[in-house]
Design an enzyme around this catalytic site. Sequence first.
Site, PDB file in Angstrom:
ATOM      1  N   ILE A  69       0.805  -1.230   0.000  1.00  0.00           N
ATOM      2  CA  ILE A  69       0.000   0.000   0.000  1.00  0.00           C
ATOM      3  C   ILE A  69       0.834   1.274   0.000  1.00  0.00           C
ATOM      4  O   ILE A  69       0.319   2.349  -0.253  1.00  0.00           O
ATOM      5  CB  ILE A  69      -1.009   0.082   1.177  1.00  0.00           C
ATOM      6  CG1 ILE A  69      -0.367  -0.344   2.492  1.00  0.00           C
ATOM      7  CG2 ILE A  69      -2.251  -0.698   0.872  1.00  0.00           C
ATOM      8  CD1 ILE A  69      -1.323  -0.241   3.676  1.00  0.00           C
ATOM      9  N   GLY A  70       2.087   1.167   0.274  1.00  0.00           N
ATOM     10  CA  GLY A  70       2.880   2.389   0.279  1.00  0.00           C
ATOM     11  C   GLY A  70       4.360   2.086   0.334  1.00  0.00           C
ATOM     12  O   GLY A  70       4.777   0.969   0.644  1.00  0.00           O
ATOM     13  N   GLY A  90       8.113   4.056   1.481  1.00  0.00           N
ATOM     14  CA  GLY A  90       8.800   5.222   2.019  1.00  0.00           C
ATOM     15  C   GLY A  90      10.267   5.174   1.680  1.00  0.00           C
ATOM     16  O   GLY A  90      10.692   4.376   0.833  1.00  0.00           O
ATOM     17  N   LYS A 115       4.640  -2.234   8.263  1.00  0.00           N
ATOM     18  CA  LYS A 115       5.792  -1.543   7.691  1.00  0.00           C
ATOM     19  C   LYS A 115       7.005  -2.453   7.857  1.00  0.00           C
ATOM     20  O   LYS A 115       7.332  -2.870   8.963  1.00  0.00           O
ATOM     21  CB  LYS A 115       6.016  -0.200   8.398  1.00  0.00           C
ATOM     22  CG  LYS A 115       7.164   0.602   7.790  1.00  0.00           C
ATOM     23  CD  LYS A 115       7.450   1.862   8.578  1.00  0.00           C
ATOM     24  CE  LYS A 115       6.492   2.980   8.224  1.00  0.00           C
ATOM     25  NZ  LYS A 115       7.017   4.307   8.669  1.00  0.00           N
ATOM     26  N   ASP A 162       8.481  15.426  12.081  1.00  0.00           N
ATOM     27  CA  ASP A 162       8.287  15.298  10.633  1.00  0.00           C
ATOM     28  C   ASP A 162       6.804  15.373  10.279  1.00  0.00           C
ATOM     29  O   ASP A 162       6.293  14.572   9.493  1.00  0.00           O
ATOM     30  CB  ASP A 162       8.915  13.975  10.165  1.00  0.00           C
ATOM     31  CG  ASP A 162       9.136  13.919   8.658  1.00  0.00           C
ATOM     32  OD1 ASP A 162       9.151  14.985   8.005  1.00  0.00           O
ATOM     33  OD2 ASP A 162       9.308  12.803   8.127  1.00  0.00           O
TER      34      ASP A 162
HETATM   35  P1  ATP Z   1       9.385   8.069   5.091  1.00  0.00           P
HETATM   36  O1  ATP Z   1      10.388   8.017   4.005  1.00  0.00           O
HETATM   37  O2  ATP Z   1       8.389   9.147   4.913  1.00  0.00           O
HETATM   38  O3  ATP Z   1       9.944   7.991   6.478  1.00  0.00           O
HETATM   39  P2  ATP Z   1       8.244   5.512   5.685  1.00  0.00           P
HETATM   40  O4  ATP Z   1       8.955   4.359   5.045  1.00  0.00           O
HETATM   41  O5  ATP Z   1       8.517   5.746   7.121  1.00  0.00           O
HETATM   42  O6  ATP Z   1       8.500   6.786   4.842  1.00  0.00           O
HETATM   43  P3  ATP Z   1       5.424   6.038   5.934  1.00  0.00           P
HETATM   44  O7  ATP Z   1       5.506   7.475   5.598  1.00  0.00           O
HETATM   45  O8  ATP Z   1       5.117   5.694   7.333  1.00  0.00           O
HETATM   46  O9  ATP Z   1       6.720   5.245   5.449  1.00  0.00           O
HETATM   47  O10 ATP Z   1       4.371   5.306   4.996  1.00  0.00           O
HETATM   48  C1  ATP Z   1       4.502   5.296   3.583  1.00  0.00           C
HETATM   49  C2  ATP Z   1       3.118   5.300   2.949  1.00  0.00           C
HETATM   50  O11 ATP Z   1       2.426   4.088   3.246  1.00  0.00           O
HETATM   51  C3  ATP Z   1       2.209   6.396   3.448  1.00  0.00           C
HETATM   52  O12 ATP Z   1       2.386   7.586   2.766  1.00  0.00           O
HETATM   53  C4  ATP Z   1       0.833   5.802   3.220  1.00  0.00           C
HETATM   54  O13 ATP Z   1       0.438   5.983   1.875  1.00  0.00           O
HETATM   55  C5  ATP Z   1       1.043   4.323   3.479  1.00  0.00           C
HETATM   56  N1  ATP Z   1       0.717   3.962   4.866  1.00  0.00           N
HETATM   57  C6  ATP Z   1       1.560   4.043   5.929  1.00  0.00           C
HETATM   58  N2  ATP Z   1       0.978   3.628   7.050  1.00  0.00           N
HETATM   59  C7  ATP Z   1      -0.281   3.280   6.725  1.00  0.00           C
HETATM   60  C8  ATP Z   1      -1.412   2.763   7.476  1.00  0.00           C
HETATM   61  N3  ATP Z   1      -1.327   2.540   8.783  1.00  0.00           N
HETATM   62  N4  ATP Z   1      -2.558   2.534   6.817  1.00  0.00           N
HETATM   63  C9  ATP Z   1      -2.639   2.770   5.497  1.00  0.00           C
HETATM   64  N5  ATP Z   1      -1.631   3.233   4.732  1.00  0.00           N
HETATM   65  C10 ATP Z   1      -0.456   3.494   5.325  1.00  0.00           C
HETATM   66 MG    MG Z   2       9.504   7.107   8.233  1.00  0.00          MG
END
Ligand code: ATP
Ligand code: MG
Length: 282
Positions: free
Chosen positions: A14-15, A17, A37, A131
């Site tokens: 779904i995402g 980062g 994650k 952030d």
């Molecule tokens: P960053 O580089 O910003 O630190 P990250 O790897 O820590 O990224 P997040 O920003 O926490 O990741 O999440 C990435 C994407 O995943 C979010 O923008 C969102 O689209 C999706 N996402 C994250 N957590 C959830 C959740 N609990 N439910 C649904 N979608 C989510």
């Molecule tokens: Mg992050």
Amino acid sequence: GNRIGDRYDIIGTIGEGGMSKVYLAHDLILDRDVAIKVLNYDFANEEELKRRFQREALSATSLTHPNIVNIYDVGEEGELHYLVMEYVKGLTLKRYIHENGPLAPDQAIPIMLQLVAAISNAHHNGIIHRDVKPQNILMDEEGTVKITDFGIAMALTATSHTKTNSVLGTVHYLSPEQARGGMATKKSDIYSLGIVFYELLTGKLPFSAESAVAVALKHLQEETPSVRADFPAIPQSVENIILKATTKDARHRYVSADEMYEDLLTALDANRVNEEKFVIPF
Ligand code: ATP
Ligand code: MG
Ligand code: MG
């Protein structure tokens, strides 16, 4: 199919980062969907990133609030580091603004009240997010917003120095003190919230430039532009909240998220009273 820890069935991605991937999964024990994650495999051996990931787990698990994405479980399976959290079915606030912005004050303020309440809760628990940005805020189908990604959050202990990480993404929401590479405080989160409010009301960012350095410089040097310049219908009381939250000198910003919350409530009430004045009584 793909399974994590015998308990979570992976349904899809779904995402993504900077250092992790977020999956939709099904918790077989509690029979509910969750978001997981997972720290990218390439990073699993990098101590600094692993520590960051664990810090996110630690910061966020201590928080329980309706406007903060709940962390259910933290796990490790060999090289695999993962974080199981509440699945928010919806979209990021960034996309919501892109599709629906600019918002009227009576739409934007209720969103801000939720975000400020969430940050207040984190601050009262000794955690600075560091952030806060619409990319890290999720909105569900009911319009509830939830803050996520406490990846660079810091516990406010006496010994912790909350210097800005070099791995930061966008500079558009960074407070002047963070842009300078200095210490982030609670007031840095308040600054970011002020920028988010600006973006909700105008559909755009207050400071833009060709490079990240140029944007950071504007955060240091330029006053936040007036939202009333483009949207004269926005009340002065609403503009004042943005100005007070994004004052360069942190000493003149809101003392606390709670103080900002109070002003938002007052502005919402004033806005409603104004609307009533224009109701034709027949
Ligand atoms: P960053 O580089 O910003 O630190 P990250 O790897 O820590 O990224 P997040 O920003 O926490 O990741 O999440 C990435 C994407 O995943 C979010 O923008 C969102 O689209 C999706 N996402 C994250 N957590 C959830 C959740 N609990 N439910 C649904 N979608 C989510
Ligand atoms: Mg992050
Ligand atoms: Mg993020």
